[in-house]
Scaffold this motif. Structure first.
Motif, PDB file in Angstrom:
ATOM      1  N   SER A  17      -0.176   1.329  -2.290  1.00  0.00           N
ATOM      2  CA  SER A  17      -0.762   0.600  -1.155  1.00  0.00           C
ATOM      3  C   SER A  17       0.286   0.507  -0.052  1.00  0.00           C
ATOM      4  CB  SER A  17      -1.214  -0.786  -1.587  1.00  0.00           C
ATOM      5  OG  SER A  17      -0.142  -1.500  -2.139  1.00  0.00           O
ATOM      6  N   ARG A  18      -0.200   0.527   1.172  1.00  0.00           N
ATOM      7  CA  ARG A  18       0.699   0.466   2.334  1.00  0.00           C
ATOM      8  C   ARG A  18       0.240  -0.638   3.266  1.00  0.00           C
ATOM      9  NH1 ARG A  18       0.063   6.535   2.468  1.00  0.00           N
ATOM     10  NH2 ARG A  18       1.760   7.233   1.179  1.00  0.00           N
ATOM     11  N   ASN A  19       1.182  -1.385   3.772  1.00  0.00           N
ATOM     12  CA  ASN A  19       0.920  -2.432   4.762  1.00  0.00           C
ATOM     13  C   ASN A  19      -0.174  -3.393   4.310  1.00  0.00           C
ATOM     14  OD1 ASN A  19       2.793  -1.114   6.383  1.00  0.00           O
ATOM     15  ND2 ASN A  19       1.217   0.142   7.353  1.00  0.00           N
ATOM     16  N   GLY A  20      -0.211  -3.721   3.042  1.00  0.00           N
ATOM     17  CA  GLY A  20      -1.189  -4.667   2.531  1.00  0.00           C
ATOM     18  C   GLY A  20      -2.579  -4.102   2.325  1.00  0.00           C
ATOM     19  N   GLU A  21      -2.799  -2.844   2.676  1.00  0.00           N
ATOM     20  CA  GLU A  21      -4.106  -2.223   2.469  1.00  0.00           C
ATOM     21  C   GLU A  21      -4.209  -1.743   1.022  1.00  0.00           C
ATOM     22  OE1 GLU A  21      -4.937   0.853   5.262  1.00  0.00           O
ATOM     23  OE2 GLU A  21      -4.180  -0.301   6.953  1.00  0.00           O
ATOM     24  N   PRO A  22      -5.414  -1.740   0.462  1.00  0.00           N
ATOM     25  CA  PRO A  22      -5.553  -1.240  -0.914  1.00  0.00           C
ATOM     26  C   PRO A  22      -5.242   0.259  -0.986  1.00  0.00           C
ATOM     27  CG  PRO A  22      -7.699  -1.739   0.040  1.00  0.00           C
ATOM     28  CD  PRO A  22      -6.664  -2.190   1.019  1.00  0.00           C
TER      29      PRO A  22
END
Length: 161
Positions: A17-22
């Motif tokens: 996951s990146r920047n809080g995205e799933p």
């Protein structure tokens, strides 16, 4: 199989996951990919890149079905079943990524597909593969089970008192 097992492969990158995205791929996708990778390795379809200095055990007809081990033969049979059970483009992308460790951009370039399309086909293929293996995104079943032992409930061998 955790995302860390795939490291910097395309699967490992899509599972983070990146920047809080799933993450784009879930745990059941990685488990299905891991099972396919195991099956692919057992089938011995990947070309060897080093010399084998061990004794030669085949009869001089390398590559024939009668010279292939039972495990490799069974794995190839299971892969052939996957080719008939999953849409052809999907299974080919999944095998290219999981088995041959090709990058998604290479797959798109080879097939003349638009950018980022292999990523979607990979996800569809891994969904179909996970379904084929009986894997789902959510765990189901009883939250607890009773304790079992190999002799039956309450039985204990006499020599252990």
């Amino acid at each position: 199989m955790p995302a860390s097992d795939f490291g910097s492969t395309p699967l490992g990158q899509l599972a983070r996951s990146r920047n809080g995205e799933p993450a784009f791929l879930n745990a059941h996708h990685l488990e299905a990919a891991g099972r396919l990778l195991t099956l692919f390795e057992r089938s011995r379809l990947r070309a060897r890149t080093t010399m084998n200095y061990g004794p030669r055990v085949d009869s001089g007809h390398g590559g024939h079905a009668q010279d292939m081990g039972d495990m490799a033969f069974d794995a190839r049979r299971q892969l052939a079943e996957l080719y008939t059970a999953i849409p052809r483009d999907c299974v080919e992308v999944v095998i290219d990524v999981c088995g041959y460790e090709k990058g998604l951009q290479d797959i798109e370039r080879e097939r003349g597909w638009p950018r980022r399309s292999a990523k979607l086909v990979l996800r569809i293929g891994l969904d179909a593969l996970a379904t084929r293996f009986g894997l789902t995104a959510a765990a189901t079943g009883a939250t607890r089970t009773s304790t079992r032992n190999w002799l039956g409930v309450g039985a204990r061998p006499a020599e252990f008192g």
